[in-house]
Design an enzyme around this catalytic site. Structure first.
Site, mmCIF file in Angstrom:
data_model
loop_
_atom_site.group_PDB
_atom_site.id
_atom_site.type_symbol
_atom_site.label_atom_id
_atom_site.label_comp_id
_atom_site.label_asym_id
_atom_site.label_seq_id
_atom_site.Cartn_x
_atom_site.Cartn_y
_atom_site.Cartn_z
ATOM 1 N N ASP A 79 -5.531 -3.775 -2.311
ATOM 2 C CA ASP A 79 -5.427 -2.328 -2.505
ATOM 3 C C ASP A 79 -4.017 -1.932 -2.921
ATOM 4 O O ASP A 79 -3.831 -1.091 -3.798
ATOM 5 C CB ASP A 79 -5.904 -1.550 -1.275
ATOM 6 C CG ASP A 79 -5.018 -1.730 -0.054
ATOM 7 O OD1 ASP A 79 -4.354 -2.781 0.038
ATOM 8 O OD2 ASP A 79 -4.989 -0.829 0.790
ATOM 9 N N GLU A 85 0.831 -1.203 0.000
ATOM 10 C CA GLU A 85 0.000 0.000 0.000
ATOM 11 C C GLU A 85 0.867 1.256 0.000
ATOM 12 O O GLU A 85 0.662 2.177 -0.796
ATOM 13 C CB GLU A 85 -0.898 -0.033 1.241
ATOM 14 C CG GLU A 85 -1.541 1.272 1.604
ATOM 15 C CD GLU A 85 -1.612 1.455 3.121
ATOM 16 O OE1 GLU A 85 -2.468 0.827 3.734
ATOM 17 O OE2 GLU A 85 -0.792 2.211 3.661
#
Lengths: 381, 860
Positions: free
Chosen positions: A145, A88
Site C-alpha cells: 500500500d 504508508e
C-alpha cells in the site's frame, strides 16, 4: 493504537506468525455467515478517474497537519507509534500535499522518502523507519500500500506540476508493483500481495494472503497514466470481487488479513480475526474512487454510519474490540453517509482536532479530500 | 447524436414511406430517445403499421460501434430468418401489393429466404381492425397499447386482441425491459430476466448479441461463447455471421473466440466464409500474443498475409503490430525494419520505443540510445530507456569510449529526471576513471535519489578517496543495513590486486613501462571528460596531474593487475586483523537520517519548464520530535545479511521482530509464486535486458495498449539493471587496499549471462579514460534542504542544467582536438547507406527542439 497493526505486520513479515500455536489459528470465522443485510439499494456513484490535485481545498487543515506530522526534512511522523515513519505515511503525506497543491511540501516529503526508504535494490520502498535505531530502516520488506500510495502521488504530482522527474519515478515504482507484487493469473482473480516477502503461497501454509485495505482503488484508476501496460482495472475488479466475498460473521465485515489458500476467503492464520485498523480504510478507498455497489458498502455502512463511536470488530464473536474515539475515524462514516445517503457533513468534518494522532488525522483529511473530489454537495458551507 | 438521428429520421420519413425506411425508424427509436416525440409529426400516408416490429440495433452503454453493423441499416431479422410480422400483417389485410413489396424486400436482405406458402390462410385469432394497436406496437409505446386494449375491451365487450398481437406485446415488452436494463448498465438484472423468462420470441439477432455481450461482461465466458455459437448455428446471412465473430472478438478473448471461428463454413474451393474478416481475426490474434493471452506466435502464412496487408495500408499501427510481433518472437532484425516503416508512416513515441529496443537487442546500443534520447519527451519510457541503456556501459569496470556529448546529455537527462540510476552510473564511471571528486558529487545525488547498497558503497569509497569528512558518517549511518559499506573498513581476510587507479597513483605503471623499455604512448583520443554536475579541467585545480598519462596508465594499470593474480589471495594470518578505529570513527553516533537532498534540474527534458518554480514552503513544519541519543550498536534488520565485523565475534542487537541471526539478504529473495518476476526467474528471461529495475515492462505489451488493442494483461516486465547496480561496485573492488568480496563472486551476471569484468588477457588501450574534476558552484552541491522550517530553497535549484551544459561544453571544446580520432560519423547500422537517419530518429513533434542531436551529427 495503530501499533497493533504494525506489530502484526512485522510479525507476519518476519514469518514469526507462522510458528504461532495452532490454538491461535482462527478457523472459526471461516463460517462466512452472510451478514444481516439491509435491503439492496441502488447507488449512483461517480467512478470517473479524477485528478487529485487541489482536492483538499482546506489550506488551514493542511497547515495544521504539516505542523504536527511533517518534519522540516519531509518525514511524516506516526505520533501514536513511537514517532516512527513508514512508507504508508510518506505516501499519504505526498498525496495530501498534491491534494493541497503544496509543491514545496511535496518535494520535501518525497525527497525524504527516497533518501531514506528506497534502500532496497529494486524500485520498492522499505516500509518502516525508526528514529533512534541503528540503522533506522528496521525492515527491508516493502508494504504494497505504501508503494502504491507513493507511485500514485508521483503520478498525480507529475500531472499537476508537469514534472518529468516525478513521472519517471512514479513509473519505475508502478511497474515494479506490477512485476513483483501482483498475481494477474491467479485462479482467484488478480491478487495484490501485501509485500514481496512473507505472503505468497510458498511463504505461508495459508498463503496467498490478502489485505484488502492495500487495494488503493483511487490509485488504480490513475496509475495507468504512468504504467499503462499494467492491468490496474483488473486489480480493481478483483479487489471489488474479494470485498464481496470476504464477509465474515454476523457483521459481514472483512478481517485485516485474509487467506485465499482454500479459494474461499477466510481470516488468515495467526492474526486476530478482526476488522481493524487496516480494513477500516476499505470503505474510505471505495468512496474515494467512487467505486462499488450497495453490496460492497452495506456492511461498512452498517458499521460506520450513524454511530456515535466506531470500534474495531472481532468478526468471530461480533464484539467490538477497540473503541475508535478519535474523530478522524468517524470521518469514514461521514464520508459514507455523504456518498451513499447524501447526508451533509457537519462542521466538525472541516476541523482537525489538536489531540488526534497521525493516523486518524490522516484518514480525516483523506475523507475530506475524497468528499471534495466526488461528493461536493455534502461538504458545501 | 440523438438529435441528429432524429432529424435524419425525419428526412427519411419525408422522402419515403417504404417499409424499409420505417424499419430504420424502429431501429433509431431504440437509440434516440428524442425520436418518439418527433416521429408523429412525420406524414402518415399509409394506414398500416407505421413500423414493422423489426429488431433494432442496440447501442451498448459505452460500447464501441460494431465494426460491420451500421446502426441505420434496416435490420434483416433474427438469426432464424427474417421477421415476417409485417408481411403477415399485410397478407391478413389482403394488401397484395404491399405483400409483394415486402417479399421483395425480405428476399433482397435474405437471398435464401422463401416466402411462406400459408400467407393468405386465415389467422387463428381475430386480428382484424387492430391497425391502431399495431401502430402503437410498432412505435414501442407498449404502455399506451395496453391502455388502448383495456379501453377497447371495456368499450366492446367480447372483443379480444389477436393472439399474435398479445404474444408480440409480451415479447416486445420483455425485449424493451432487457434493453432498458442494458442501457442502465444493470447487467445482473439482464441475466436474471433472461434466466427467468427467456429472451422472448422477439429474440432477434441484435438482442441475442446483446445478451451474449452481457454474459461476456459478467465474466460468464462459457455462456457467452455458447450464445454466440448458437447464433452462428441459426444465422444464415453472411453479414450476420461475420458480425457475430466481430462482436465476439470485441467482448471475449480471442482464445475464447477461436471455437467460433472454427465453425466457419467452407465453400467448394476451400475458402472460409470468414475470409473477408481474416485480417481482423489475425489482428486480434496478434494482440492476444502481445498481451500474453496467446502462447504461440501467428503461423507463418497467416502472418505473412497480415504483413502484406500492413505494408499496403498507411496506418502506422498496423506496421507497428507486425513490428511488435517480430520483437516478441525475437526476430529483432525484422522488428527493426518494421519499426522503421511504422515510424515513416507517422508512428508515435511507442513505435520509437520499439525501435530503440530492437536496436538494443541487435547490439546497437549507441543507436538505441540516440532513438531513446530523441523521443524522450513524448514518452517517459524512452527517457527511462535512455538512462538505462547507457548505464550499462558507464558501470563497466573499464568503461568503453563514450563521446563527451553523450556524457553531457546523459548528465543533463539524469539531472532533469533526478535519476538515481543515472547519477550512480556517472559516479561509477568517474570512480573507475580515478576521478574521485566527480564520483563523490554524482554519488551524493545518487544516494539522495536512490540510496541502495551499491550506491552508498560508491559514495563511501569516493568520499574516502576524495578525502571528504563524511566517510565515517556514511559507514556509521548504514551500519547494520549495508554490509558492503562496512566492508570499506572491515577486511574480509583476502587481498586483491591494486586497482588501475591505484597503480597509477603509486607510480607503478610508469615504472613498469620504463622497465619494459616502452614509454607510454599517450593516445589523445583517450582523453575525454566525464561531465560532472559541474566541472572544469582537472589540471586547473590539480597541478601536475596529467590527464593523458593517467588515462594511459589506467589501461596499463589494468593490464598490470595480472601480475598480482586474479585469484583470491588469503591474507597472511598476521595481516588479517580487526581494524582499529578512533572514537570518532567507528562505532560513532550519527544522525540516522540520510541528509542528502537534491531537486531535479527543474527542466522539462532540457528545456526551461514553463511552470512556476517550486514555491517557498508556506507555514511551519513539525519540529523533529525524536530526542533520545543515537545508538552505537546496530540491530538486526529482516532482509539483511551478516555484517563483516561478525567474523570477529561482534554481535548485533536482536531485530525489532526478535530476529537474532543474519537474515537472507532481501536481494536474494525468491520471487513470490505467481508474479511476473517469478516467471522471469524461472525462465531466465527479463534480467538480460537493458534497463534499471522496474523501468521496462515488456514493451510489446505497452505497445499493444497504446495501439488501442484493448485490455491490458500483466506486463512481463524485463529486469535489467537491478543486479546491474552491483556491477559497478564489484568493478571497483580492485581498490588495492580494500578487502572486499572474493573475485570469484565479483563476476556480474545478468540473468545467467556473464559479463566479464576481469579479463585475463591484456586490456587493449582502445578505450581510454579521462575524466574531469568537478568545480562546483556554491549552492549547487548544497542539499536543497538545510533543515530550517520555512526556509526558501527555491533559489537553490535554478540553473543546474544550464551550468552543467555550459561547463561541459567548455571542456568538450578543449578536448575537441583529442576526440578527432573518434569522430568518424556514425549511422545507424540498420539503415541503408545514404538514408536520412535524422528523419527517422527524431520525433516529428514540433515541440522537439531543432537541436536534438541525431547520431549522424555526433562527433562532427
Amino acid at each position: 493504537m495503530k501499533a497493533a497493526n504494525f506489530v502484526l505486520a512485522a510479525c507476519l513479515i518476519a514469518g514469526a506468525c507462522m510458528s504461532a500455536p495452532a490454538a491461535q489459528a482462527q478457523e472459526a470465522s471461516a463460517q462466512q455467515t452472510p451478514a444481516q443485510q439491509a435491503p439492496a439499494r441502488t447507488l449512483k456513484l461517480d467512478g470517473r478517474a479524477l485528478a487529485l490535485g487541489g482536492s483538499l481545498a482546506a489550506p488551514h487543515l493542511w497547515q495544521q497537519y504539516k505542523q504536527r506530522f511533517v518534519s522540516s526534512t519531509g518525514r511524516v511522523i506516526d505520533t501514536a507509534n513511537g514517532l516512527i515513519s513508514h512508507s504508508e505515511g510518506q505516501g499519504y503525506g505526498m498525496l495530501l500535499a498534491v491534494a493541497a497543491n503544496d509543491r514545496a511540501a511535496f518535494e520535501r516529503i518525497w525527497a525524504w522518502t527516497r533518501a531514506n526508504l528506497m534502500v532496497r535494490d529494486d524500485q520498492l520502498i522499505a516500509w518502516r523507519w525508526e528514529p533512534g535505531q541503528r540503522p533506522a530502516v528496521s525492515d527491508m520488506n516493502n508494504a504494497s500500500d505504501g508503494d502504491i500510495l507513493i507511485a500514485w502521488a508521483l503520478a498525480e504530482a507529475a500531472e499537476l506540476w508537469a514534472d518529468v522527474a516525478h513521472r519517471a519515478s512514479g513509473r519505475r515504482i508502478a511497474v515494479e508493483i506490477g512485476r513483483k507484487l501482483a498475481l494477474f493469473k491467479s485462479p482467484h482473480g488478480a491478487l495484490l500481495l501485501p509485500g514481496v516477502s512473507g505472503f505468497s503461497t510458498d511463504d505461508r501454509p495459508d498463503g496467498p494472503i490478502l489485505n484488502l485495505s492495500y487495494y488503493v482503488f483511487p490509485a488504480f484508476a490513475r496509475l495507468g497514466a504512468v504504467a499503462p501496460e499494467i492491468d490496474w482495472a483488473g486489480l480493481s475488479q478483483s479487489g471489488l470481487d474479494h470485498i464481496k466475498r470476504a464477509r465474515f460473521g454476523e457483521s459481514g465485515l472483512p478481517t485485516d488479513w485474509i487467506s485465499l489458500r482454500d479459494g474461499a476467503p477466510r481470516p488468515a492464520d495467526g492474526f486476530a480475526p478482526q476488522f481493524s485498523y487496516n480494513a477500516i480504510r476499505i470503505p474510505l478507498y471505495l468512496a474515494w474512487a467512487g467505486l462499488g455497489d450497495w453490496e460492497h458498502y452495506s456492511a461498512f455502512h452498517a458499521w460506520a454510519v450513524g454511530k456515535r463511536a466506531l470500534a474495531t470488530v472481532d468478526v468471530k464473536t461480533g464484539r467490538d474490540v477497540d473503541r475508535l474515539q478519535d474523530r478522524g475515524y468517524a470521518s469514514i462514516g461521514v464520508l459514507l453517509a455523504c456518498a451513499i445517503d447524501r447526508t451533509p457533513a457537519g462542521p466538525e468534518f472541516r476541523a482537525l482536532r489538536e489531540v488526534e494522532h497521525y493516523y486518524p488525522a490522516t484518514l480525516h483529511l483523506i475523507a475530506l479530500a475524497a468528499a471534495n473530489l466526488r461528493y461536493q454537495s455534502c461538504v458545501k458551507g | 447524436m440523438q438529435k441528429s438521428s432524429a432529424s435524419r429520421l425525419k428526412i427519411l420519413l419525408l422522402l419515403s414511406a417504404s417499409v424499409c425506411v420505417l424499419t430504420s425508424a424502429a431501429a433509431l427509436a431504440q437509440s434516440g430517445e428524442g425520436f418518439l416525440l418527433e416521429a408523429p409529426a412525420a406524414p402518415r400516408a399509409v394506414s398500416r403499421p407505421a413500423v414493422a416490429p423489426a429488431a433494432a440495433p442496440v447501442a451498448a452503454p459505452g460500447a464501441r460501434p460494431a465494426r460491420s453493423v451500421n446502426a441505420i441499416t434496416p435490420v434483416e431479422g433474427d438469426g432464424r430468418g427474417p421477421d415476417e410480422t409485417a408481411l403477415r400483417y399485410y397478407a391478413g389485410l389482403n394488401q397484395k401489393a404491399r405483400v409483394n413489396a415486402e417479399i421483395a424486400r425480405l428476399k433482397r436482405l435474405h437471398p435464401h429466404w422463401r416466402a411462406p406458402e400459408d400467407l393468405y390462410e386465415p389467422v387463428a385469432a381475430s386480428g382484424e381492425d387492430e391497425q391502431a394497436l399495431w401502430d402503437l406496437f410498432g412505435a414501442d409505446r407498449i404502455d399506451e397499447l395496453k391502455v388502448a386494449i383495456a379501453e377497447r375491451e371495456r368499450a366492446e365487450p367480447g372483443w379480444k386482441p389477436s393472439a399474435e398481437l398479445l404474444k408480440k406485446i409480451e415479447s416486445k415488452a420483455l425485449r424493451l425491459r432487457i434493453l432498458a436494463l442494458w442501457k442502465q448498465g444493470r447487467l445482473d438484472d439482464v441475466l436474471a430476466i433472461v434466466r427467468a423468462e427467456g429472451a422472448g420470441d422477439l429474440a432477434d439477432i441484435e438482442l441475442r448479441w446483446t445478451i451474449a455481450e452481457v454474459n461476456a461482461r459478467m465474466k460468464k465466458t462459457s455462456e457467452a461463447v455458447a450464445l454466440y455459437k448458437d447464433i452462428l448455428q441459426t444465422a444464415s446471412a453472411p453479414k450476420d455471421r461475420t458480425a457475430t465473430i466481430h462482436k465476439a472478438m470485441d467482448n471475449l478473448r480471442i482464445t475464447d473466440v477461436e471455437p467460433l471461428i472454427a465453425q466457419a463454413r467452407i465453400d467448394g474451393s476451400g475458402r472460409s466464409e470468414f475470409e473477408p474478416i481474416a485480417v481482423d481475426i489475425t489482428r486480434a490474434r496478434i494482440s492476444a500474443f502481445l498481451h500474453d493471452e496467446r502462447a504461440e506466435p501467428i503461423p507463418g502464412a497467416e502472418f505473412r498475409r497480415f504483413e502484406d496487408y500492413a505494408r499496403g495500408v498507411k496506418d502506422s499501427n498496423q506496421s507497428g503490430l507486425v513490428a511488435w510481433h517480430h520483437y516478441k518472437t525475437k526476430a529483432f532484425r525484422e522488428a527493426l525494419e518494421w519499426f522503421k516503416l511504422a515510424l515513416e508512416r507517422g508512428g508515435d513515441a511507442m513505435i520509437a520505443h520499439g525501435l530503440a529496443h530492437s536496436l538494443r537487442e541487435l547490439g546497437m546500443n549507441l543507436e538505441a540510445e540516440e532513438v531513446a534520447f530523441a523521443w524522450r519527451e513524448p514518452l517517459i519510457n524512452n527517457a527511462i530507456l535512455f538512462i538505462d541503456v547507457l548505464e550499462r556501459d558507464l558501470t563497466k569496470p573499464v568503461p568503453p569510449f563514450i563521446e563527451p556529448e553523450r556524457l553531457h546529455r546523459y548528465g543533463q537527462v539524469t539531472m532533469d529526471m533526478a535519476s538515481g540510476e543515472g547519477a550512480q552510473a556517472l559516479g561509477w564511471y568517474a570512480y573507475n576513471s580515478c576521478q574521485y571528486e566527480a564520483a563523490y558529487e554524482w554519488f551524493q545525488r545518487a544516494v539522495a535519489w536512490y540510496p541502495k547498497e551499491a550506491t552508498v558503497y560508491g559514495l563511501a569509497l569516493s568520499s574516502r578517496k576524495a578525502k571528504r569528512k563524511d566517510f565515517y558518517d556514511i559507514v556509521n549511518r548504514y551500519d547494520g543495513l549495508f554490509p558492503k559499506v562496512l566492508e570499506t573498513v572491515f577486511p574480509d581476510g583476502y587481498q586483491r590486486p591494486p586497482s588501475p587507479c591505484d597503480l597509477i597513483a603509486s607510480g607503478a605503471v610508469s615504472r613498469r613501462a620504463a622497465n619494459a623499455g616502452a614509454a607510454p604512448q599517450p593516445q589523445a583520443a583517450w582523453v575525454r571528460p566525464v561531465n560532472t554536475p559541474a566541472s572544469s579541467p582537472a589540471a586547473a585545480r590539480h597541478p601536475g596531474w596529467n590527464a593523458q598519462a593517467s588515462a594511459q596508465g589506467l589501461v596499463q594499470g589494468a593490464n598490470s593487475q595480472q601480475d598480482y593474480g586474479w585469484g583470491l589471495q588469503p591474507l597472511a594470518p598476521g595481516e588479517d586483523k580487526m581494524p582499529k578505529f578512533t572514537r570518532n570513527e567507528f562505532p560513532a553516533a550519527v544522525d540516522p537520517e540520510n541528509p542528502l537532498r537534491y531537486l531535479a534540474s527543474g527542466k522539462l527534458m532540457g528545456r526551461p519548464s514553463t511552470l512556476a518554480a517550486i514555491p517557498a514552503p508556506v507555514g511551519a513544519f513539525a519540529p523533529e520530535p525524536w530526542r533520545a541519543p543515537q545508538q552505537l550498536v546496530a540491530r538486526r534488520v529482516p532482509g539483511v545479511g551478516a555484517m563483516p565485523y561478525e567474523r570477529w565475534g561482534f554481535a548485533l542487537l536482536p531485530g525489532g521482530n526478535g530476529l537474532q541471526t543474519p537474515d537472507a539478504p532481501h536481494s536474494a529473495n525468491k520471487a513470490p509464486a505467481g508474479t511476473l518476476w517469478a516467471a522471469e526467474q524461472a525462465t531466465g528471461s527479463g534480467a538480460n535486458q537493458v534497463g534499471a529495475a522496474g523501468a521496462l515492462a515488456d514493451p510489446s505489451q505497452a505497445a499493444a495498449q497504446l495501439l488501442g488493442m484493448g485490455r491490458v494483461p500483466p506486463p512481463s516486465a524485463m529486469r535489467v539493471g537491478g543486479q546491474g547496480y552491483f556491477r559497478a561496485a564489484e568493478a571497483e573492488i580492485d581498490d588495492g587496499d580494500e578487502s572486499v568480496l572474493p573475485r570469484t563472486l565479483m563476476r556480474p551476471t545478468f540473468a545467467g549471462v556473464d559479463v566479464d569484468p576481469a579479463p585475463t588477457g591484456s586490456i587493449e588501450p582502445e578505450q581510454p579514460l579521462v575524466l574531469e574534476n568537478p568545480d562546483f558552484e556554491p549552492g549547487y552541491s548544497r542539499p536543497f534542504l538545510n533543515g530550517g522550517a520555512g526556509e526558501d530553497h527555491s533559489a537553490l535549484e535554478p540553473s543546474i542544467g544550464d551550468e552543467l551544459a555550459r561547463k561541459a561544453a567548455q571542456i568538450f571544446r578543449s578536448h575537441r582536438r583529442l576526440e578527432q580520432d573518434h569522430a568518424a560519423p556514425r549511422a545507424i547500422s540498420g539503415l541503408e547507406d545514404g538514408e536520412n537517419t535524422s528523419s527517422i530518429l527524431s520525433p516529428q513533434s514540433p515541440a522537439q527542439p531543432a537541436s536534438t542531436p541525431s547520431i549522424s551529427i555526433l562527433g562532427q
